[in-house]
Design a protein around this motif. Structure first.
Motif, PDB file in Angstrom:
ATOM      1  N   ARG A 209       0.827  -1.208   0.000  1.00 25.10           N
ATOM      2  CA  ARG A 209       0.000   0.000   0.000  1.00 25.10           C
ATOM      3  C   ARG A 209       0.861   1.257   0.000  1.00 25.10           C
ATOM      4  O   ARG A 209       1.961   1.278   0.552  1.00 25.10           O
ATOM      5  N   ILE A 210       0.334   2.319  -0.586  1.00 28.62           N
ATOM      6  CA  ILE A 210       1.063   3.582  -0.749  1.00 28.62           C
ATOM      7  C   ILE A 210       0.955   4.406   0.531  1.00 28.62           C
ATOM      8  O   ILE A 210      -0.145   4.633   1.041  1.00 28.62           O
ATOM      9  N   PRO A 211       2.079   4.890   1.064  1.00 30.45           N
ATOM     10  CA  PRO A 211       2.017   5.752   2.251  1.00 30.45           C
ATOM     11  C   PRO A 211       1.431   7.131   1.931  1.00 30.45           C
ATOM     12  O   PRO A 211       1.739   7.725   0.892  1.00 30.45           O
ATOM     13  N   VAL A 212       0.602   7.636   2.837  1.00 33.01           N
ATOM     14  CA  VAL A 212       0.104   9.009   2.788  1.00 33.01           C
ATOM     15  C   VAL A 212       0.468   9.652   4.119  1.00 33.01           C
ATOM     16  O   VAL A 212       0.076   9.160   5.185  1.00 33.01           O
ATOM     17  N   VAL A 213       1.218  10.749   4.078  1.00 33.70           N
ATOM     18  CA  VAL A 213       1.704  11.414   5.278  1.00 33.70           C
ATOM     19  C   VAL A 213       0.866  12.658   5.532  1.00 33.70           C
ATOM     20  O   VAL A 213       0.764  13.539   4.664  1.00 33.70           O
ATOM     21  N   LEU A 257      11.294  16.721   8.730  1.00 31.87           N
ATOM     22  CA  LEU A 257      10.332  15.957   7.934  1.00 31.87           C
ATOM     23  C   LEU A 257      11.013  15.354   6.710  1.00 31.87           C
ATOM     24  O   LEU A 257      10.811  14.175   6.379  1.00 31.87           O
ATOM     25  N   ALA A 258      11.833  16.146   6.032  1.00 34.84           N
ATOM     26  CA  ALA A 258      12.547  15.651   4.850  1.00 34.84           C
ATOM     27  C   ALA A 258      13.464  14.486   5.211  1.00 34.84           C
ATOM     28  O   ALA A 258      13.490  13.456   4.527  1.00 34.84           O
ATOM     29  N   GLN A 259      14.224  14.642   6.302  1.00 35.61           N
ATOM     30  CA  GLN A 259      15.132  13.580   6.719  1.00 35.61           C
ATOM     31  C   GLN A 259      14.358  12.321   7.128  1.00 35.61           C
ATOM     32  O   GLN A 259      14.798  11.190   6.861  1.00 35.61           O
ATOM     33  N   GLY A 260      13.206  12.518   7.764  1.00 34.33           N
ATOM     34  CA  GLY A 260      12.393  11.372   8.154  1.00 34.33           C
ATOM     35  C   GLY A 260      11.852  10.606   6.963  1.00 34.33           C
ATOM     36  O   GLY A 260      11.863   9.367   6.938  1.00 34.33           O
ATOM     37  N   LEU A 261      11.372  11.320   5.957  1.00 41.87           N
ATOM     38  CA  LEU A 261      10.863  10.666   4.753  1.00 41.87           C
ATOM     39  C   LEU A 261      11.963   9.886   4.050  1.00 41.87           C
ATOM     40  O   LEU A 261      11.761   8.760   3.582  1.00 41.87           O
ATOM     41  N   ARG A 262      13.152  10.474   3.998  1.00 37.72           N
ATOM     42  CA  ARG A 262      14.279   9.789   3.368  1.00 37.72           C
ATOM     43  C   ARG A 262      14.682   8.541   4.173  1.00 37.72           C
ATOM     44  O   ARG A 262      14.979   7.493   3.593  1.00 37.72           O
ATOM     45  N   GLY A 263      14.682   8.686   5.502  1.00 40.79           N
ATOM     46  CA  GLY A 263      15.042   7.546   6.336  1.00 40.79           C
ATOM     47  C   GLY A 263      14.072   6.381   6.177  1.00 40.79           C
ATOM     48  O   GLY A 263      14.481   5.218   6.121  1.00 40.79           O
ATOM     49  N   LEU A 264      12.787   6.689   6.095  1.00 38.85           N
ATOM     50  CA  LEU A 264      11.787   5.637   5.933  1.00 38.85           C
ATOM     51  C   LEU A 264      11.866   5.008   4.547  1.00 38.85           C
ATOM     52  O   LEU A 264      11.662   3.798   4.390  1.00 38.85           O
ATOM     53  N   LYS A 265      12.171   5.811   3.542  1.00 40.32           N
ATOM     54  CA  LYS A 265      12.341   5.251   2.199  1.00 40.32           C
ATOM     55  C   LYS A 265      13.521   4.280   2.167  1.00 40.32           C
ATOM     56  O   LYS A 265      13.453   3.198   1.571  1.00 40.32           O
ATOM     57  N   LYS A 266      14.609   4.675   2.802  1.00 43.11           N
ATOM     58  CA  LYS A 266      15.788   3.810   2.847  1.00 43.11           C
ATOM     59  C   LYS A 266      15.484   2.519   3.593  1.00 43.11           C
ATOM     60  O   LYS A 266      15.921   1.434   3.190  1.00 43.11           O
ATOM     61  N   ARG A 267      14.729   2.619   4.683  1.00 44.33           N
ATOM     62  CA  ARG A 267      14.428   1.444   5.491  1.00 44.33           C
ATOM     63  C   ARG A 267      13.493   0.486   4.786  1.00 44.33           C
ATOM     64  O   ARG A 267      13.686  -0.737   4.809  1.00 44.33           O
ATOM     65  N   HIS A 268      12.436   1.023   4.149  1.00 47.16           N
ATOM     66  CA  HIS A 268      11.382   0.164   3.602  1.00 47.16           C
ATOM     67  C   HIS A 268      11.429   0.022   2.084  1.00 47.16           C
ATOM     68  O   HIS A 268      10.790  -0.885   1.542  1.00 47.16           O
ATOM     69  N   GLY A 269      12.117   0.918   1.397  1.00 45.45           N
ATOM     70  CA  GLY A 269      12.277   0.772  -0.042  1.00 45.45           C
ATOM     71  C   GLY A 269      11.058   1.088  -0.883  1.00 45.45           C
ATOM     72  O   GLY A 269      10.969   0.653  -2.042  1.00 45.45           O
ATOM     73  N   PHE A 270      10.093   1.843  -0.355  1.00 48.24           N
ATOM     74  CA  PHE A 270       8.912   2.180  -1.154  1.00 48.24           C
ATOM     75  C   PHE A 270       9.304   3.137  -2.287  1.00 48.24           C
ATOM     76  O   PHE A 270      10.239   3.919  -2.168  1.00 48.24           O
TER      77      PHE A 270
END
Length: 422
Positions: A209-213, A257-270
């Protein structure tokens, strides 16, 4: 003090009344304390695994002797730890795995230390945060049997910053309630230690599923999104929210917020996520999207939807800056034609990111807002041409500033826009 839902309620009709209140004395002390503090964040590798805890702390040196410390904390499972520390000092920052659970560092235990670290000012609207790597190793040349106690904690130096990145949480938790979660407007420094800054999940991560923040506005809290999160289409989307102290300079919370989005992308690969923001949250989100995409080198945020955002700024913020010696720091950035806003106007969204603008208005708004408005923000600001002309679409609803988030037509419009049907 009762939670104020928005900027206009913070400084509109009776400035004299506010000036005489004890809340402004508390605000002044809070801002002065914030101005004396800087931030440090570390990423510990390898991240903690197994039953033995990994601890992090910062300390000062007096020659070759360890002097008082601050921010002692257990490192998160993702390896993150953060501190707020007094400016003007040089620190050592380190982490160790306490394999024998005695709260001391014993020779041979994994340890990593950074030397000559200066915190970055928390009240600076330009300086961005940085996550410093700390690598744990066992060989530090200490004789077997050596044990090092942590220096005595000095609370005047600062302390830990509670952070979240992908933690699963319920909106019903007390830390997200309006009076608690919204306190970051008036007490931004307290928020960093008594609440928890970061991006939360409403359920475990699902790669299908696609994340919505969701990003709330000034004086708001995650519970502003109750109606959306309770009624949103979860078959296609997973719902996240950003929790932050809305009184801090916008450049700071936007960068986090930017760093958090990048960190989550790196962790989960979405490959993609979307951002939906209300009120000042739009001013936080737009630069965050631009920064995150630029740093990643790939556009993973194709859709951005703002709701009732004061794109042209708010004159109440300007009045607060003019009348108060120590105003709420975020007002500096929300004031019309602030440096923050001018930079935002001059920095387009990344190629491939679509912006949809939703705004509202009501009849009979407050007398201190001239022209059409939603009870809090003027339509002129909500539809500032410097932003509206670059938006792919815009929608107008007859709803007030807070009411618009509890309207079914707003929810259905957002879902349709994200589905490409708007």
């Amino acid at each position: 003090m009762k939670r104020l839902p928005c900027l206009a309620a913070a400084l509109p009709v009776s400035l004299a009344c506010l000036l005489s209140s004890c809340s402004l004395l508390g605000l002044r002390k809070q801002v002065e304390s914030l101005e004396a503090q800087g931030g440090i964040a570390i990423q510990v590798t390898p991240a903690p695994k197994g039953p033995a805890p990994t601890y992090a702390l910062a300390w000062r040196m007096d020659g070759d002797k360890r002097k008082d410390s601050a921010g002692f904390q257990e490192v998160r499972e993702d390896g993150l730890a953060a501190f707020h520390l007094r400016l003007g000092e040089v620190y050592r920052v380190g982490a160790f795995t306490d394999e024998n659970d005695n709260h001391k560092y014993d020779a041979g235990e994994p340890l990593g230390v950074l030397r000559d670290i200066s915190p970055r000012p928390l009240s600076d609207g330009v300086t961005v945060s940085q996550i410093l790597p700390v690598a744990l190793t066992r060989d530090h040349g200490l004789p077997k049997g050596t044990a090092i106690e942590r220096p005595k904690e000095n609370l005047e130096l600062g302390g830990k910053v509670n952070v979240a990145l992908g933690d699963v949480a319920s909106l019903n938790e007390a830390r997200f309630a309006p009076d608690t979660g919204g306190s970051g407007l008036w007490r931004p420094l307290d928020f960093l230690t008594t609440n928890t800054l970061g991006i939360y999940f409403t359920e475990p991560y699902d790669p299908r599923r696609i994340p919505v923040v969701f990003v709330y506005g000034i004086g708001g809290s995650p519970q502003d999104w109750h109606y959306f999160i309770n009624n949103f289409d979860r078959t296609k989307y997973q719902l996240w929210f950003y929790h932050y102290p809305s009184g801090m300079r916008l450049g700071r919370v936007s960068n986090v917020l930017a760093q958090g989005l990048r960190g989550l992308k790196k962790r989960h690969g979405f490959s993609r996520c979307h951002v939906v923001a209300h009120s000042m949250g739009g001013l936080v989100s737009r630069p965050a999207i631009t920064e995150a995409v630029a740093e990643e080198g790939v556009n993973f945020i194709p859709e951005f939807i703002s709701i009732s955002t004061p794109w042209g700024g708010h004159k109440a913020a300007e009045a607060g800056i003019r009348h108060l010696k120590k105003p709420v720091p975020s007002w500096i950035d929300v004031a019309p034609n602030s440096d923050y806003l001018v930079k935002m106007y001059n920095t387009p969204l990344p190629k491939g990111t679509t912006h949809h603008l939703i705004y509202g208005s009501i009849k009979g708004g407050p007398f201190y807002l001239r022209g059409e408005n939603d009870g809090v923000v003027t339509v002129q600001s909500e539809t500032d041409l410097r932003v509206k002309q670059a938006a792919k679409s815009w929608r107008h609803f007859i709803h007030g500033h807070v009411e618009i988030l509890n309207a079914d037509e707003t929810l259905k419009t957002v879902e349709a826009l994200l589905d490409g049907k708007g």
